[in-house]
Write a protein that holds these residues in place. Structure first.
Motif, PDB file in Angstrom:
ATOM      1  N   ASN A 140     -72.374 -42.276 -14.874  1.00 20.81           N
ATOM      2  CA  ASN A 140     -73.013 -42.222 -16.489  1.00 20.81           C
ATOM      3  C   ASN A 140     -71.826 -42.286 -17.308  1.00 20.81           C
ATOM      4  OD1 ASN A 140     -75.531 -42.288 -15.520  1.00 20.81           O
ATOM      5  ND2 ASN A 140     -75.960 -40.122 -15.933  1.00 20.81           N
ATOM      6  N   ASP A 142     -69.403 -44.336 -17.873  1.00 19.35           N
ATOM      7  CA  ASP A 142     -69.066 -45.499 -18.904  1.00 19.35           C
ATOM      8  C   ASP A 142     -69.777 -45.436 -20.157  1.00 19.35           C
ATOM      9  OD1 ASP A 142     -67.531 -46.555 -16.842  1.00 19.35           O
ATOM     10  OD2 ASP A 142     -68.943 -48.077 -16.008  1.00 19.35           O
ATOM     11  N   GLN A 143     -70.865 -44.893 -20.721  1.00 16.10           N
ATOM     12  CA  GLN A 143     -71.418 -44.549 -21.615  1.00 16.10           C
ATOM     13  C   GLN A 143     -70.343 -43.951 -22.894  1.00 16.10           C
ATOM     14  OE1 GLN A 143     -75.535 -42.937 -21.746  1.00 16.10           O
ATOM     15  NE2 GLN A 143     -75.439 -43.220 -19.444  1.00 16.10           N
ATOM     16  N   LYS A 145     -67.165 -44.002 -22.730  1.00 14.06           N
ATOM     17  CA  LYS A 145     -65.711 -44.379 -22.554  1.00 14.06           C
ATOM     18  C   LYS A 145     -65.126 -45.068 -23.738  1.00 14.06           C
ATOM     19  CE  LYS A 145     -64.071 -44.487 -18.043  1.00 14.06           C
ATOM     20  NZ  LYS A 145     -64.148 -45.671 -17.212  1.00 14.06           N
ATOM     21  N   TYR A 150     -61.836 -41.542 -22.837  1.00 13.31           N
ATOM     22  CA  TYR A 150     -63.299 -40.901 -23.046  1.00 13.31           C
ATOM     23  C   TYR A 150     -63.216 -40.125 -24.408  1.00 13.31           C
ATOM     24  CZ  TYR A 150     -64.311 -41.145 -17.946  1.00 13.31           C
ATOM     25  OH  TYR A 150     -64.269 -41.611 -16.633  1.00 13.31           O
TER      26      TYR A 150
END
Length: 349
Positions: A140, A142-143, A145, A150
């Motif tokens: 999860n 990548d949500q 990034k 991040y």
């Protein structure tokens, strides 16, 4: 850690460690001449009340019994507030508490002050820190990034798990990081930490839950009860292995060990990744100086800060140890003072 930390959180690390470097104030300096109880009670937060830490707790008790000639018993709590109240009231004369819980206990009773704190690996207070992290379930990340790193931008409307409002790394620091980040936006310019306590329609988060311990806050994200969880490294390190990345930095991935004890016994192989990591002042063993005599406090302080305890592998576990413990070698206990925790107080202003 993130390349640029929120200013208030950077102060927690820099100011506190610099303040603590020259600190040698003994807790007994604040003690009044009181009659000792027949039994010294040590209160432990839920994070350290688990069965696997029984040996470490018992060894601390043995050291104190030998130093004072008094019996020692543990008070294992299921709630941060119980630990804070036990220490502030004197029902527990000693307690191992996080920085925020210590500040709360001291506010309730100024006779509560730090007895000792574990050093960093240098054996000094210069690196006496652990990490407050915001985690997501592996896959999860990548949500959240942003470029090669991040960001917190996409956490609005998510399900979030804190530990306890009395937890430094499980609430105070992550909530301050969130407020610091979002208060720069017009929509959230008036955002306060208190606004993060409840979720729902029109709220910052869709749902807010409190794990009650760092272990259970981690369970929440691994079982999809939360999208993100605030979890320190200190209280869960014995249950997980670093799988990839650099320890305690965004992008680091951890895997639950095959032989992990409860509450992870059914979660072996589950993974999480770090999206934010902030250094935090180490937690003290605090004392209520109105509940123990100066003589007894001196004896406990001398014993805990001794080379003998620093070399005790049941208290400070070697890095290759298979045992479960609370503190790790080559750390040791050192004295510090109330002012060392002022940066934590600053986060509430």
């Amino acid at each position: 850690m993130k390349k640029v930390l929120p200013l208030a959180l950077a102060v927690v690390l820099v100011s506190s460690l610099l303040t603590g470097c020259g600190s040698t104030t003994s807790a007994s300096d604040s003690a009044t001449d009181v009659k000792d109880p027949n039994t010294i009670t040590i209160a432990w937060l839920p994070n350290n009340a688990a069965e696997e830490f029984k040996e470490a707790r018992a060894e601390i008790g043995k050291v104190i019994e030998k130093a004072t000639g008094l019996k020692v018993e543990d008070k294992l709590t299921t709630d941060y507030a119980i630990t804070v109240e036990a220490l502030a009231s004197g029902n527990a004369q000693l307690a191992f508490v996080g920085a925020e819980s210590y500040v709360e206990a001291h506010k309730k009773n100024s006779k509560v002050i730090p007895l000792v704190v574990n050093s960093g690996d240098s054996g000094t207070l210069k690196d006496a820190m652990y990490y407050s992290r915001i985690l997501v379930k592996k896959g999860n990340g990548d949500q959240y990034k942003s470029g090669s790193g991040y960001a917190l931008d996409n956490i609005v409307g998510k399900k979030f798990s804190f530990v306890s409002t009395s937890s430094t790394s499980g609430f105070k620091v992550p909530s301050s990081a969130i407020v610091s980040h979002f208060s720069k936006q017009d929509k959230w310019k008036d955002l306060k930490s208190e606004d993060l306590l409840q979720g729902g329609s029109g709220k910052f988060f869709s749902q807010v839950i409190f794990g009650g311990s760092h272990q259970l806050s981690l369970v929440n994200v691994l079982t999809d009860k939360s999208d993100l969880s605030a979890v320190d490294d200190f209280d869960v390190v014995s249950y997980v292995d670093l799988t990839s990345g650099t320890d305690n930095t965004p992008g680091a991935v951890y895997t639950v060990k095959k032989d992990a004890a409860d509450p992870f016994s059914k979660l072996a192989g589950e993974q999480f990744e770090v999206i934010q990591s902030v250094p935090v002042i180490n937690a003290p063993i605090a004392v209520n100086t109105g509940a123990l005599s100066k003589k007894t406090i001196d004896a406990i302080t001398q014993a805990l800060t001794s080379d003998e305890v620093a070399k005790n592998e049941k208290i400070f576990l070697p890095k290759d140890s298979k045992s479960k413990g609370i503190w790790k070698a080559p750390q040791r206990f050192l004295t510090t003072e109330d002012a060392w925790y002022n940066p934590i107080r600053e986060l509430s202003k």
